[in-house]
Write an enzyme that holds these catalytic residues in place. Structure first.
Site, PDB file in Angstrom:
ATOM      1  N   PHE A 128       0.880  -1.172   0.000  1.00  0.00           N
ATOM      2  CA  PHE A 128       0.000   0.000   0.000  1.00  0.00           C
ATOM      3  C   PHE A 128       0.917   1.221   0.000  1.00  0.00           C
ATOM      4  O   PHE A 128       1.639   1.451   0.978  1.00  0.00           O
ATOM      5  CB  PHE A 128      -0.839  -0.059   1.278  1.00  0.00           C
ATOM      6  CG  PHE A 128      -1.756   1.095   1.542  1.00  0.00           C
ATOM      7  CD1 PHE A 128      -3.015   1.154   0.956  1.00  0.00           C
ATOM      8  CD2 PHE A 128      -1.382   2.110   2.430  1.00  0.00           C
ATOM      9  CE1 PHE A 128      -3.892   2.204   1.246  1.00  0.00           C
ATOM     10  CE2 PHE A 128      -2.251   3.155   2.723  1.00  0.00           C
ATOM     11  CZ  PHE A 128      -3.508   3.203   2.126  1.00  0.00           C
ATOM     12  N   ALA A 129       0.919   1.987  -1.095  1.00  0.00           N
ATOM     13  CA  ALA A 129       1.903   3.067  -1.229  1.00  0.00           C
ATOM     14  C   ALA A 129       1.214   4.425  -1.222  1.00  0.00           C
ATOM     15  O   ALA A 129       0.825   4.936  -2.276  1.00  0.00           O
ATOM     16  CB  ALA A 129       2.730   2.863  -2.493  1.00  0.00           C
ATOM     17  N   SER A 180       1.574  12.360   7.939  1.00  0.00           N
ATOM     18  CA  SER A 180       0.306  12.663   8.631  1.00  0.00           C
ATOM     19  C   SER A 180      -0.582  13.527   7.732  1.00  0.00           C
ATOM     20  O   SER A 180      -1.795  13.321   7.652  1.00  0.00           O
ATOM     21  CB  SER A 180       0.580  13.408   9.946  1.00  0.00           C
ATOM     22  OG  SER A 180       1.459  12.659  10.753  1.00  0.00           O
ATOM     23  N   ILE A 182       7.262   2.309   2.656  1.00  0.00           N
ATOM     24  CA  ILE A 182       6.303   1.373   2.084  1.00  0.00           C
ATOM     25  C   ILE A 182       6.635  -0.056   2.518  1.00  0.00           C
ATOM     26  O   ILE A 182       7.651  -0.637   2.111  1.00  0.00           O
ATOM     27  CB  ILE A 182       6.245   1.505   0.536  1.00  0.00           C
ATOM     28  CG1 ILE A 182       5.986   2.968   0.154  1.00  0.00           C
ATOM     29  CG2 ILE A 182       5.179   0.571  -0.042  1.00  0.00           C
ATOM     30  CD1 ILE A 182       4.783   3.636   0.862  1.00  0.00           C
ATOM     31  N   GLN A 197       3.985  -6.834  46.739  1.00  0.00           N
ATOM     32  CA  GLN A 197       2.774  -6.129  46.302  1.00  0.00           C
ATOM     33  C   GLN A 197       3.047  -5.128  45.184  1.00  0.00           C
ATOM     34  O   GLN A 197       2.179  -4.867  44.353  1.00  0.00           O
ATOM     35  CB  GLN A 197       2.111  -5.442  47.500  1.00  0.00           C
ATOM     36  CG  GLN A 197       1.455  -6.459  48.430  1.00  0.00           C
ATOM     37  CD  GLN A 197       0.607  -5.810  49.506  1.00  0.00           C
ATOM     38  OE1 GLN A 197       0.833  -4.663  49.883  1.00  0.00           O
ATOM     39  NE2 GLN A 197      -0.351  -6.545  50.023  1.00  0.00           N
ATOM     40  N   GLN A 211      10.685  -4.336  32.535  1.00  0.00           N
ATOM     41  CA  GLN A 211      11.208  -3.973  33.857  1.00  0.00           C
ATOM     42  C   GLN A 211      11.244  -5.196  34.780  1.00  0.00           C
ATOM     43  O   GLN A 211      12.185  -5.373  35.548  1.00  0.00           O
ATOM     44  CB  GLN A 211      10.326  -2.859  34.454  1.00  0.00           C
ATOM     45  CG  GLN A 211      10.892  -2.183  35.669  1.00  0.00           C
ATOM     46  CD  GLN A 211      12.046  -1.223  35.342  1.00  0.00           C
ATOM     47  OE1 GLN A 211      12.333  -0.960  34.186  1.00  0.00           O
ATOM     48  NE2 GLN A 211      12.714  -0.743  36.369  1.00  0.00           N
ATOM     49  N   GLU A 268      -0.415   4.362  10.149  1.00  0.00           N
ATOM     50  CA  GLU A 268      -1.884   4.397   9.982  1.00  0.00           C
ATOM     51  C   GLU A 268      -2.530   5.439  10.889  1.00  0.00           C
ATOM     52  O   GLU A 268      -3.585   5.219  11.470  1.00  0.00           O
ATOM     53  CB  GLU A 268      -2.499   2.997  10.156  1.00  0.00           C
ATOM     54  CG  GLU A 268      -2.061   2.062   9.031  1.00  0.00           C
ATOM     55  CD  GLU A 268      -2.816   0.764   8.975  1.00  0.00           C
ATOM     56  OE1 GLU A 268      -4.038   0.758   9.193  1.00  0.00           O
ATOM     57  OE2 GLU A 268      -2.167  -0.263   8.697  1.00  0.00           O
TER      58      GLU A 268
HETATM   59  C1  LIG Z   1       7.261   0.859  10.199  1.00  0.00           C
HETATM   60  C2  LIG Z   1       6.403   1.716   9.323  1.00  0.00           C
HETATM   61  C3  LIG Z   1       5.674   1.139   8.273  1.00  0.00           C
HETATM   62  C4  LIG Z   1       4.917   1.947   7.422  1.00  0.00           C
HETATM   63  N1  LIG Z   1       4.251   1.373   6.365  1.00  0.00           N
HETATM   64  C5  LIG Z   1       3.592   2.179   5.475  1.00  0.00           C
HETATM   65  C6  LIG Z   1       2.987   1.623   4.297  1.00  0.00           C
HETATM   66  O1  LIG Z   1       2.990   0.397   4.071  1.00  0.00           O
HETATM   67  N2  LIG Z   1       2.390   2.458   3.415  1.00  0.00           N
HETATM   68  C7  LIG Z   1       2.342   3.815   3.610  1.00  0.00           C
HETATM   69  O2  LIG Z   1       1.798   4.520   2.769  1.00  0.00           O
HETATM   70  N3  LIG Z   1       2.917   4.371   4.727  1.00  0.00           N
HETATM   71  C8  LIG Z   1       3.534   3.593   5.653  1.00  0.00           C
HETATM   72  N4  LIG Z   1       4.128   4.146   6.775  1.00  0.00           N
HETATM   73  C9  LIG Z   1       4.117   5.596   6.927  1.00  0.00           C
HETATM   74  C10 LIG Z   1       3.279   6.096   8.077  1.00  0.00           C
HETATM   75  O3  LIG Z   1       1.924   6.034   7.758  1.00  0.00           O
HETATM   76  C11 LIG Z   1       3.777   7.512   8.411  1.00  0.00           C
HETATM   77  O4  LIG Z   1       5.053   7.369   9.003  1.00  0.00           O
HETATM   78  C12 LIG Z   1       2.832   8.250   9.328  1.00  0.00           C
HETATM   79  O5  LIG Z   1       1.654   8.604   8.647  1.00  0.00           O
HETATM   80  C13 LIG Z   1       3.489   9.516   9.887  1.00  0.00           C
HETATM   81  O6  LIG Z   1       4.013  10.290   8.853  1.00  0.00           O
HETATM   82  P1  LIG Z   1       5.516  10.832   8.945  1.00  0.00           P
HETATM   83  O7  LIG Z   1       6.409   9.699   9.252  1.00  0.00           O
HETATM   84  O8  LIG Z   1       5.787  11.629   7.727  1.00  0.00           O
HETATM   85  O9  LIG Z   1       5.527  11.770  10.205  1.00  0.00           O
HETATM   86  P2  LIG Z   1       4.964  13.278  10.265  1.00  0.00           P
HETATM   87  O10 LIG Z   1       3.757  13.422   9.453  1.00  0.00           O
HETATM   88  O11 LIG Z   1       6.115  14.187  10.020  1.00  0.00           O
HETATM   89  O12 LIG Z   1       4.552  13.368  11.788  1.00  0.00           O
HETATM   90  C14 LIG Z   1       5.542  13.381  12.834  1.00  0.00           C
HETATM   91  C15 LIG Z   1       4.835  13.439  14.168  1.00  0.00           C
HETATM   92  O13 LIG Z   1       4.097  14.638  14.263  1.00  0.00           O
HETATM   93  C16 LIG Z   1       3.023  14.447  15.175  1.00  0.00           C
HETATM   94  N5  LIG Z   1       1.803  14.970  14.561  1.00  0.00           N
HETATM   95  C17 LIG Z   1       1.230  14.606  13.403  1.00  0.00           C
HETATM   96  N6  LIG Z   1       0.131  15.357  13.155  1.00  0.00           N
HETATM   97  C18 LIG Z   1       0.032  16.210  14.196  1.00  0.00           C
HETATM   98  C19 LIG Z   1      -0.868  17.277  14.534  1.00  0.00           C
HETATM   99  N7  LIG Z   1      -1.887  17.582  13.735  1.00  0.00           N
HETATM  100  N8  LIG Z   1      -0.672  17.966  15.674  1.00  0.00           N
HETATM  101  C20 LIG Z   1       0.383  17.685  16.482  1.00  0.00           C
HETATM  102  N9  LIG Z   1       1.264  16.697  16.218  1.00  0.00           N
HETATM  103  C21 LIG Z   1       1.096  15.985  15.100  1.00  0.00           C
HETATM  104  C22 LIG Z   1       2.934  12.939  15.456  1.00  0.00           C
HETATM  105  O14 LIG Z   1       3.501  12.668  16.728  1.00  0.00           O
HETATM  106  C23 LIG Z   1       3.799  12.332  14.379  1.00  0.00           C
HETATM  107  O15 LIG Z   1       4.401  11.126  14.787  1.00  0.00           O
HETATM  108  C24 LIG Z   1       4.857   3.345   7.642  1.00  0.00           C
HETATM  109  C25 LIG Z   1       5.577   3.906   8.718  1.00  0.00           C
HETATM  110  C26 LIG Z   1       6.337   3.112   9.544  1.00  0.00           C
HETATM  111  C27 LIG Z   1       7.096   3.757  10.672  1.00  0.00           C
END
Ligand SMILES: Cc1cc2nc3c(=O)[nH]c(=O)nc-3n(C[C@H](O)[C@H](O)[C@H](O)COP(=O)(O)OP(=O)(O)OC[C@H]3O[C@@H](n4cnc5c(N)ncnc54)[C@H](O)[C@@H]3O)c2cc1C
Length: 388
Positions: A130-131, A139, A164, A284, A341, A368
């Site tokens: 899923f890309a 985000s 991805i 405890q 821990q 997600e």
């Molecule tokens: C192991 C792994 C597998 C993945 N697999 C897939 C995949 O198969 N397909 C795919 O399309 N994507 C995949 N992803 C991508 C994933 O969906 C994104 O990493 C995620 O959506 C966050 O985007 P970003 O990494 O760009 O972080 P950013 O968007 O830069 O966000 C960074 C941080 O900002 C904070 N944040 C975000 N929004 C807000 C807000 N509105 N207000 C305040 N704080 C906020 C959160 O703490 C977030 O972690 C994967 C990610 C990982 C780590």
């Protein structure tokens, strides 16, 4: 502790109980703690193994296409992910990605697209991805920049995708790209891109703390037949969100599986570790820790299976799924930390089950929809309801 105790809850029907009970014994004997140096080989093997045994059928919709039912049964997805995650993180990953990667086809594909891909996904013969995410659109995914220009009977893809899962081993990728029918999220379409299509390459493999196949993808003048477009032009974003809506609750279930395993390990350790002339469990402070772990797990399980049940009744579960993901992933992190821990030094030894769980849980709080995104979804939904 009986890991199937919750099957007596009213959220489940007989077919769920049967499914979970059989999968539990299969997973315990076939994939418990599977590991290997080469995650690509291991994941390919796990997809095949799960497919051969019939466990991938709930990941696709349509009995005619090899699915377990005509509509994806969220409770079955969740029970599968919970059991697999408890036994082996990579088995859960292999299962989940078959669903997430083919979900857009299940939800919005043509009969030809379904017939071409879904039976092979369900049998474990084709690996799906899923890309959606990009380097500058995670985000804020509606900001994605990968483009799809229509040229005769083809779409021409240019741009990058990152993070991805299954990148490098997938047979096909469902790619979301800006096709320009309208501004913003209404100008995005979804396409199936087969591995090996000219103009498509794996730009980088990404190593993460809990290793699994993960990559950055590059598309350069990559021509894809328009017959590979899922849904109408401009519908891609909606399809991506619908796909995530189905699978978000299952992320909560995977976190639940990791947390249950941590509690099992923690209980074993607490009742066997001798110290100060007693066992660790006699104190405890330890009992309070175990009580908190079990309570966190049950709260997460109730939220998860409430969302799954409500979704299976055809209800909108945006808020409930967000609550489940938020509570289960954050809760599992706390439960796993508490288990580690209890193990003292042993807990940080590379390869120890709790050390593995400690690494495995972390990314579930990010992908997600990060925790903060789930908080916003819940907050917005509450406010919308308050002013309705
Ligand atoms: C192991 C792994 C597998 C993945 N697999 C897939 C995949 O198969 N397909 C795919 O399309 N994507 C995949 N992803 C991508 C994933 O969906 C994104 O990493 C995620 O959506 C966050 O985007 P970003 O990494 O760009 O972080 P950013 O968007 O830069 O966000 C960074 C941080 O900002 C904070 N944040 C975000 N929004 C807000 C807000 N509105 N207000 C305040 N704080 C906020 C959160 O703490 C977030 O972690 C994967 C990610 C990982 C780590």
């Amino acid at each position: 502790m009986n890991p199937l105790e919750h099957l007596s809850w009213p959220f489940f029907e007989e077919r769920h109980r049967e499914f979970a009970t059989t999968l539990e014994s299969w997973a315990a004997s076939e994939v418990r703690d599977v590991q290997g140096d080469d995650v690509d080989t291991l994941c390919r093997r796990l997809v095949r193994q799960l497919g051969d045994a019939g466990w991938l059928r709930p990941t696709v919709a349509g009995a005619a296409y090899g699915g377990a039912a005509d509509v994806i049964d969220t409770r079955m997805l969740c029970l599968a992910r919970e059991a697999l995650a408890r036994h082996a993180g990579l088995a859960d990953f292999a299962f989940a990605m078959q669903g997430l990667g083919s979900g857009a086809i299940s939800l919005a594909g043509t009969a030809e697209q379904k017939a071409r891909w879904l039976p092979r996904v369900a049998r474990g013969e084709a690996i799906a991805a899923f890309a959606l995410s990009e380097p500058d659109a995670g985000s804020d995914v509606a900001a994605l920049q990968c483009t799809a220009r229509i040229d005769g009977g083809h779409a021409v893809l240019d741009g990058e995708k990152t993070w991805i899962s299954n990148g490098g081993i997938a047979d096909f990728y469902v790619v979301f790209a800006r096709s320009g029918e309208a501004d913003g999220s209404r100008g995005i379409s979804a396409f199936v891109v087969e591995a090996g299509t000219p103009g498509f390459m794996i730009a980088e493999r990404i190593d993460v703390i809990a290793p699994h196949p993960l990559a950055r993808l590059r598309f350069t003048n990559c021509r894809v037949p328009l017959a590979n477009r899922i849904g109408a032009g401009g519908e891609g974003f909606k399809i991506a969100m619908r796909t995530l809506d189905v699978f978000r609750t299952s992320v909560a279930a995977a976190a639940l599986g990791f947390a249950r395993r941590a509690l099992e390990e923690g209980l074993h350790r607490a009742t066997t570790r001798k110290m100060f002339g007693q066992t660790l469990a006699d104190f405890q402070l330890t009992q309070a820790k175990l009580a908190q772990m079990a309570t966190t797990i049950d709260s997460a399980a109730l939220l998860t299976y409430r969302a799954a049940w409500q979704r299976d009744q055809g209800e909108n579960v945006t808020r409930q799924a967000a609550m489940a993901k938020l509570a289960a992933t954050e809760g599992a992190q706390q439960v796993i930390d508490a288990a580690l821990q209890l193990f003292g030094g042993m807990g940080v030894v590379s390869g120890h089950p709790v050390e593995r769980l400690y690494r495995e849980i972390r990314s579930l709080r990010i992908y997600e929809g990060a925790t903060e995104v789930q908080q916003l979804i819940i907050g917005r939904d509450l406010l919308k309801a308050a002013f309705r």
